[in-house]
Design an enzyme around this catalytic site. Structure first.
Site, PDB file in Angstrom:
ATOM      1  N   GLU A   1      42.532  32.468  36.194  1.00  0.00           N
ATOM      2  CA  GLU A   1      41.487  32.816  36.816  1.00  0.00           C
ATOM      3  C   GLU A   1      41.507  33.330  38.384  1.00  0.00           C
ATOM      4  O   GLU A   1      40.920  34.325  38.689  1.00  0.00           O
ATOM      5  CB  GLU A   1      40.211  31.870  36.805  1.00  0.00           C
ATOM      6  CG  GLU A   1      40.518  30.602  37.803  1.00  0.00           C
ATOM      7  CD  GLU A   1      41.436  29.682  37.525  1.00  0.00           C
ATOM      8  OE1 GLU A   1      41.714  29.165  38.397  1.00  0.00           O
ATOM      9  OE2 GLU A   1      41.929  29.767  36.629  1.00  0.00           O
ATOM     10  N   ASP A   2      42.557  32.795  38.826  1.00  0.00           N
ATOM     11  CA  ASP A   2      42.753  33.233  40.466  1.00  0.00           C
ATOM     12  C   ASP A   2      43.354  34.642  40.348  1.00  0.00           C
ATOM     13  O   ASP A   2      42.575  35.177  41.459  1.00  0.00           O
ATOM     14  CB  ASP A   2      43.725  32.225  41.054  1.00  0.00           C
ATOM     15  CG  ASP A   2      44.678  31.856  40.102  1.00  0.00           C
ATOM     16  OD1 ASP A   2      45.122  32.524  39.169  1.00  0.00           O
ATOM     17  OD2 ASP A   2      45.622  30.799  40.254  1.00  0.00           O
TER      18      ASP A   2
END
Length: 406
Positions: free
Chosen positions: A236-237
């Site tokens: 997700e980062d």
């Protein structure tokens, strides 16, 4: 005719030497930028404009020997206004007792504990953080993994870097000083190969965001759909950073590296992390399949030695040994810059750990390609090209079924 037959080999040799020179350019960029950027003295509180308040989200699962100490550093930060939002998926998780004990010890700190997660996607970290994200009161959101230890002025440094036009400030991963060869191996990895990529990518404006410690503008994330938008990804980062840049905002690293301080440290579990990260990189950026192995010291040195021998008739063994020695010395310099102080690693330990990292790196990458399924704690995932993930049933037989990203 002989020249014509050899010309493709000469062309390949020239390309390899150009790539080799480019890799050394990355070394120089990382060393120079690291010296300029990292560990600057943090400016004290401004007198004219008040600092923006920060909501700090801490997703937790399980307890390690350093957890209480690491979490306590968030209660004692030198910053005027912030709130701590602890997220624990299972009410029976022993981390609950640790958090409640610290909340009782520091009653003046604004801290809340969220039990249970929201099912907004396949990513368990996003699911765990979602209730705290919705409840966050302030414009700035900090996401910080459980193993991070904070210096008293780290949050101030990150906020100072969140100037106009920036929506993401992230810390470059590093480690605290710990005892044992496994800890030395981790420090060498994060202080050399990881730092080299991270620093040069940040300088060149390339997405290198790792989400273990980052500061975000909540209104920007809300405009992108909130954290739940990124619940379909395991990395997700990377996709948060990609979406922020695409929407016209900028990102950069802070001056202080993130200090990982997990109480559990062993070679096998850390190599499992490296393999998992390699699988994610391959799914997100397919060119990694070619470029990453070729960027390894031993592999690149062998190809460059052959190319230099063919083009200039240089002794390949001498070229290869000088290449390895120079690479080792440049990594020692970079690690010293990131550490910003006396290294606790003895030079002999560094050489052994560095050789182990460089020799095992290609093997771990091949392992990631051979078995692309992602194991994360008790769950297993399959990745599609582009990074979207699907959770596999718990009874999937991975030993007989090879999973290829579709």
């Amino acid at each position: 005719m002989q020249i014509l037959r050899l010309s493709p080999l000469y062309g390949l040799a020239a390309i390899l030497l150009i790539f080799w020179c480019g890799t050394w350019f990355v070394h120089i960029l990382a060393i120079c930028y690291g010296k300029y950027k990292l560990n600057k003295k943090v400016c004290k509180f401004p007198t004219e404009t008040p600092l923006t308040a920060v909501s700090i989200i801490k997703p937790l699962m399980g307890v390690d020997p350093n957890l209480e100490h690491n979490l306590e550093t968030f209660f004692t930060m030198d910053y005027p206004v912030y709130e701590l939002l602890f997220c624990i998926e299972d009410k029976d998780d022993p981390a609950t007792i640790v958090v409640q004990g610290l909340m009782s010890k520091y009653p003046k700190v604004d801290a809340s504990l969220f039990i249970g997660s929201s099912n907004v996607g396949v990513n368990p970290k996003i699911n765990n953080m979602q209730p705290a994200y919705v409840a966050a009161k302030f414009e700035f959101i900090m996401i910080s993994d459980s193993g991070i230890k904070m210096r008293s002025d780290t949050l101030l440094d990150m906020v100072n870097n969140m100037t106009e036009g920036y929506a993401l400030v992230h810390q470059m991963p590093f480690t605290c000083d710990r005892e044992g060869f496994a800890a030395t191996f981790e420090k060498i990895y994060f202080g050399t190969v990881q730092s080299r990529i991270y620093l040069s990518a940040d300088l060149l404006g390339i997405n290198c965001h790792t989400g273990m410690s980052c500061l975000l503008r909540k209104p920007v994330i809300d405009q992108l759909g909130g954290l739940q938008t990124f619940g379909c990804y395991l990395a997700e980062d990377f996709f948060i950073a990609k979406a922020i840049v695409k929407s016209g905002w900028k990102m950069r690293i802070s001056n202080q590296p993130a200090l990982q301080n997990s109480g559990f440290c062993d070679i096998k579990s850390f190599q499992a992390r490296l393999i998992r990260w390699a699988k994610l990189r391959v799914a997100m950026v397919p060119t990694t399949i070619l470029l990453e192995p070729l960027s390894e010291c031993m592999i690149l040195g062998a190809f460059a030695s052959w190319a230099a021998s063919l083009l200039f008739s240089w002794d390949p063994l001498v070229f290869y040994l000088v290449h390895i020695l120079t690479w080792l010395l440049s990594d020692w310099i970079l690690l010293s810059i990131v550490q910003h102080g006396s290294l606790t690693i003895h030079k002999f330990e560094f050489v052994v750990g560095w050789l182990f990292r460089e020799l095992s790196g290609p093997y771990l990458f091949l392992n990631a390609l051979w078995s692309p399924a992602i194991r994360w704690r008790t769950r297993t995932y399959k990745l599609q090209w582009g990074g979207i993930a699907y959770e596999l049933p718990a009874n999937t037989n991975l030993s007989t079924k090879r999973l290829i990203p579709s």
